[in-house]
Design a protein around this motif. Sequence first.
Motif, PDB file in Angstrom:
ATOM      1  N   UNK A  22       0.610  -1.020   0.392  1.00 15.45           N
ATOM      2  CA  UNK A  22      -0.129   0.053  -0.241  1.00 15.45           C
ATOM      3  C   UNK A  22       0.269   1.113  -0.033  1.00 15.45           C
ATOM      4  N   UNK A  23       1.963   1.289   1.145  1.00 16.86           N
ATOM      5  CA  UNK A  23       3.025   2.503   0.924  1.00 16.86           C
ATOM      6  C   UNK A  23       3.269   2.894  -0.498  1.00 16.86           C
ATOM      7  N   UNK A  24       4.055   1.538  -1.084  1.00 17.39           N
ATOM      8  CA  UNK A  24       4.412   1.130  -2.319  1.00 17.39           C
ATOM      9  C   UNK A  24       3.363   2.073  -3.203  1.00 17.39           C
ATOM     10  N   UNK A  25       2.137   1.708  -3.332  1.00 16.43           N
ATOM     11  CA  UNK A  25       1.233   2.000  -4.153  1.00 16.43           C
ATOM     12  C   UNK A  25       1.528   3.552  -3.876  1.00 16.43           C
ATOM     13  N   UNK A  26       1.104   3.757  -2.770  1.00 18.61           N
ATOM     14  CA  UNK A  26       1.138   6.053  -2.762  1.00 18.61           C
ATOM     15  C   UNK A  26       2.593   6.224  -3.957  1.00 18.61           C
ATOM     16  N   UNK A  27       3.302   5.921  -2.809  1.00 17.23           N
ATOM     17  CA  UNK A  27       4.379   6.279  -3.523  1.00 17.23           C
ATOM     18  C   UNK A  27       5.229   6.278  -5.421  1.00 17.23           C
ATOM     19  N   UNK A  28       4.340   5.039  -6.180  1.00 17.91           N
ATOM     20  CA  UNK A  28       4.261   5.072  -7.227  1.00 17.91           C
ATOM     21  C   UNK A  28       3.050   5.850  -8.320  1.00 17.91           C
ATOM     22  N   UNK A  29       1.611   6.658  -7.417  1.00 18.07           N
ATOM     23  CA  UNK A  29       0.908   7.336  -7.873  1.00 18.07           C
ATOM     24  C   UNK A  29       1.570   8.439  -7.838  1.00 18.07           C
ATOM     25  N   UNK A  30       2.333   9.089  -6.740  1.00 13.93           N
ATOM     26  CA  UNK A  30       2.670  10.319  -6.686  1.00 13.93           C
ATOM     27  C   UNK A  30       4.018  10.398  -7.664  1.00 13.93           C
TER      28      UNK A  30
END
Length: 437
Positions: A163-171
Amino acid sequence: MGRKDKPVPSASSSPSCHDDPEDSDADTSRQQRHQVWTENKVLFTALAARFCLPRFTDIDYDVFTDAATYVAAGESPYKRATYRYTPVLAWILVPNVYWGNFGKYLFCFADILVAWLIFRIDHILSRGRNKSIISYVVVFWLANPLTAIISARGSSDSLVCAAVLFVLYLICKGKWFYAALAHGALAIHLKLYPIIYLPSVLMLIISEGEDIREMWANCSFFGFVRRFFNLRAIGYALTAIGSFALIVFGLYQIYGQEFLEEFLLYHIGRRDIKHNFSPWFYLLYAQESPLSVYIGYLPFFIQIASILHDAETLYFDLPMCWFMSTMLFVAVNKVSTSQYFIWYLVFLPFVASRVDMSLKHCIILISLWLSAQAAWLGLAYLYEFKGYDTLFYVWMASLWFFFVNMVILIAIANSYRRNVRDQVLMEQFAVKKKKEE
């Protein structure tokens, strides 16, 4: 790591995150296709290997399964003592009632999803130029016994890391609204700790591609206030916190005060005097008095200070910033267990690309980290299973482990190559600003 990479081109000479891959030449396209195939092969092999791991079970997995059983029967998951997670996790794991290993396979898939997201994020940040990323992902994540075993035994932390990496990917993709939504409704909801990444994201948005320290030094008071109250930053914060609050409110309507107590308030006021890797546990154990309350607040202030410091100094490089913040957060936390370590290990493939450190130096640091854990585990085993009075020595081992973590953080900070830092995130603002002009 162990060699010097070529400097990343500056914003004026390099493509942005949003460049179309079809614009690259044929040779680059062939390399990218080969790279993707290699990554897919690595991911598939790692997934197959995880399914072959010995089937042993973490105590938390039994808690998950019991909570899912209550949910399947239409009751509250909090009827299961020590279930202090979101009810959504119990809903997801309802198939455990019928197939006991469902959750373990799900967490193993999340483990592979983490690696896939690292590849995607690195491709955006390095524009496919980082040829060592596969090796780093294999060494620090896919072939790491700690991360593999934690998922295979039934710990849900790989879901949070994904979930954390998904946030970073979207950023990285410039999808700020969806990133904020995922940050609050997904990452923070699954586990509270990802809220520590909010200051660095807001600092990145406020900077708008400029050096924020120079901006603060050169701005007037009103100019500073105007830049600080950035609409995009405000929107991100409100969306992230608002989406989290909305879900909490909805679940409160279903499960009532018990939900708030177990899911939220317990973690905020938690004081765990049982032996763990935290340097504070023995002080809390020995000082069962009003003084222990003040001791319990001290780690919180240290964490806040370090998070804000990292947000100010490393906002332009979120993977590095999040690694430094998370490792210190876990090291000084009132409670620290092996599962918490993967919260920062997930960023190691990015960190390895950003530090100038010899292989010998790396091996020494890794050996120190592992030996400090082994010393703690050995003493804890004697105390918990053999009945020896080694609790004080367990605390000494916790202090030594804390010291080793600080040595590693300082070594990485000193080896960080600022002259070759990724600037793609800042380029998004530069390109946007240029279009607006």
